[in-house]
Write an enzyme that holds these catalytic residues in place. Structure first.
Site, PDB file in Angstrom:
ATOM      1  N   LYS A 199       0.854  -1.183   0.000  1.00  0.00           N
ATOM      2  CA  LYS A 199       0.000   0.000   0.000  1.00  0.00           C
ATOM      3  C   LYS A 199       0.889   1.233   0.000  1.00  0.00           C
ATOM      4  O   LYS A 199       1.470   1.606   1.024  1.00  0.00           O
ATOM      5  CB  LYS A 199      -0.932   0.054   1.202  1.00  0.00           C
ATOM      6  N   GLU A 206       9.450   1.370  11.331  1.00  0.00           N
ATOM      7  CA  GLU A 206      10.434   2.466  11.305  1.00  0.00           C
ATOM      8  C   GLU A 206       9.619   3.740  11.390  1.00  0.00           C
ATOM      9  O   GLU A 206       8.916   4.112  10.453  1.00  0.00           O
ATOM     10  CB  GLU A 206      11.276   2.408  10.029  1.00  0.00           C
ATOM     11  N   CYS A 258      12.905  11.172   8.037  1.00  0.00           N
ATOM     12  CA  CYS A 258      12.797  10.690   9.418  1.00  0.00           C
ATOM     13  C   CYS A 258      14.045  11.007  10.230  1.00  0.00           C
ATOM     14  O   CYS A 258      13.957  11.228  11.441  1.00  0.00           O
ATOM     15  CB  CYS A 258      12.554   9.179   9.432  1.00  0.00           C
ATOM     16  N   GLU A 316       8.012  16.034  16.265  1.00  0.00           N
ATOM     17  CA  GLU A 316       8.520  15.905  14.894  1.00  0.00           C
ATOM     18  C   GLU A 316       7.723  16.819  13.972  1.00  0.00           C
ATOM     19  O   GLU A 316       6.513  16.671  13.822  1.00  0.00           O
ATOM     20  CB  GLU A 316       8.427  14.456  14.430  1.00  0.00           C
TER      21      GLU A 316
END
Length: 501
Positions: free
Chosen positions: A192, A268, A302, A399
């Site tokens: 996906k 992750e 990231c 973040e």
């Protein structure tokens, strides 16, 4: 003066024809069961680029059924290793032959720099496939020295059907970091892609078919996370899920996997990564590394170095140099070779970043440069540098996933370690010093999965990558990644005259 804003669309590059917009299931491009579609948006302008078939639970069911049949009864898991290697190598060659078209699709989808995609990212995709293709015929177990009158050995077998959910910031690279070892192990996959960036995954499906990958092995279901992604995470016939994305969604994936068939999960997730610059560092080098580590791919990384700890002896000089460099950073069309930074991926991310910039100002951080949109169309944002940032400010804790840098002053090594570790994340960290004792002490003390000394974003396919704490678990890259897609089976038989006979 802030960064150089060049918001003009690049007319010299022909936008590629979008050929594949349907789901790819069991070797064919098909409409969704519901017939629904959704629009993808060009982040350069905010205008639609294509209508994509919208996968839902029923489509995931069909894709899993095809992958299950291909795994249980098809040739892929039963090929000798060289057979899988040969077809994976052929797919890598086809990617090399199509590098310009794939790079253009990803630039159009994600706002990533076309020249970088063409020169680096897409060639790395092909090399990733070749790396794991080379492992396909080297997967073997061990002979065991048993402590009793028994003979034992282990087999390493493919785990089965793998659900792969990937984000929008590196649609091609992250796809093949997972597909590469999964295919080498003999697994089948249901992918996906992020709803914002489905074009390259669908193009890769076309190339997989062309390379001779058997039907049902490689399936792609574009759609939304709360529908298609949730269906993959909770599916009883999927044997393993691997996900890269936010910590919030990672929790949902893990919960769904646990509540269904207790399938293993690798995650992750996010990061709020420290880069520690000590007094003995060269200021020009440090500023350049921090700028690249923080702003590369518009900060949608990231491992972006978003918390910059600078020792007090060079703090002012470093801040001035960083601002000077940031003002030369060119924000513009990703197809323009002069651009250092393209648009954020979509309006939601664009608005989120701008809201964090306002939060930083309201919390009392000093805005040194940037902080505003670039141009009057699309999702461009100036590189933004804050100083006098405190550890408890939201811009230092949460973040942002955008071109926002927070500068913080420190005195001692012990203080730097303590403050670097004062985060719920643990993905990556950078250290800049000429003192080997400091480098060794700090690298052993910081709780993160990757530590870069006197460099940043120094990825390599042979070097394992993953996080500590709320940055997830499991490793991509390296031969360790294969372990996520393999089961270990022990086989035991008695020896002659054994009491077990």
């Amino acid at each position: 003066m802030a960064a150089v804003c060049n918001g003009k669309l690049e007319d010299s590059f022909m936008v590629p024809e979008i050929k594949f917009t349907k789901l790819f299931i069991n070797g064919d491009f098909v409409d969704s069961v519901s017939g629904k579609t959704y629009e993808t948006i060009d982040p350069r302008s905010g205008e639609p680029t294509a209508r994509i078939a919208e996968g839902d639970k029923e489509d995931v069911d069909l894709a899993v059924k095809a992958a299950r049949e291909a795994f249980d009864n098809g040739p892929w898991p039963r090929f000798p290793g060289p057979g899988r290697r040969r077809l994976m190598m052929k797919l890598a060659d086809l990617i090399d032959e199509s590098v310009e078209e794939i790079a253009a699709l990803e630039a159009l989808d994600a706002g990533k720099l076309f020249h970088w995609l063409k020169a680096v990212d897409i060639p790395v995709v092909a090399e990733t496939l070749r790396y794991y293709a080379g492992a396909a015929d080297k997967i073997h177990g061990e002979t065991l020295k048993m402590t009793r009158e028994l003979q034992g050995y282990t087999l390493r077998e493919p785990i089965g059907v793998v659900g792969i959910i990937i984000p929008w910031n590196y649609p091609s690279n992250l796809l093949f970091l997972k597909v590469g070892p999964a295919l080498a192990a003999g697994c089948t996959v249901v992918i996906k892609p992020a709803e914002q960036t489905p074009l390259t995954a669908l193009y890769f499906a076309h190339l997989a078919k062309k390379a001779g990958i058997p039907d049902g092995v490689f399936n792609v279901v574009p759609g939304y996370g709360h529908t298609a992604g949730a269906a993959i995470s909770s599916h009883m016939e999927i044997d393993k899920v691997t996900f890269t994305g936010s910590t919030e969604v990672g929790r949902l994936v893990m919960e769904a996997a646990a509540r269904s068939n207790l399938k293993p999960v690798s995650l992750e997730l996010g990061g709020k990564n420290p880069f520690i610059v000590f007094d003995d560092a060269d200021v020009d080098t440090a500023a350049d590394l921090v700028l690249q580590g923080s702003l590369f791919n518009k900060g949608e990384v990231c491992v972006a170095s978003s918390r910059i700890f600078v020792q007090e002896g060079i703090y002012e000089e470093f801040s001035n140099k960083l601002v000077e460099m940031a003002k030369t950073w060119v924000v513009g069309d990703p197809f323009d070779p002069r651009s250092n930074q393209g648009p954020q991926v979509d309006k939601k991310q664009y608005d989120k970043i701008l809201s964090y910039i306002e939060i930083g100002k309201a919390e009392g951080a000093t805005l040194l440069t940037g902080g505003k949109p670039c141009g009057d169309r699309g999702y461009y944002i100036e590189p933004t540098v804050f100083s006098n940032v405190k550890d408890d400010m939201r811009i230092a804790k949460e973040e942002i996933f955008g071109p926002v840098i927070s500068l913080m002053k420190f005195k001692t090594v012990e203080e730097a370690i303590r403050r670097a570790n004062a985060t719920e994340y643990g993905l990556a960290a950078g250290i800049l010093t000429n003192d080997l004792n400091i480098a060794n002490t700090v690298s052993r003390s910081i709780r993160a999965g990757v530590i870069w000394i006197n460099c940043y974003r120094a990825f390599d396919i042979d070097c394992p990558y993953g996080g500590y704490k709320m940055s997830g678990f499991g490793r991509d890259f390296g031969m360790q990644a294969l372990d996520q897609y393999l089961q270990v089976k022990s086989v035991v038989t008695p020896l002659y005259n054994s009491p077990w006979l």
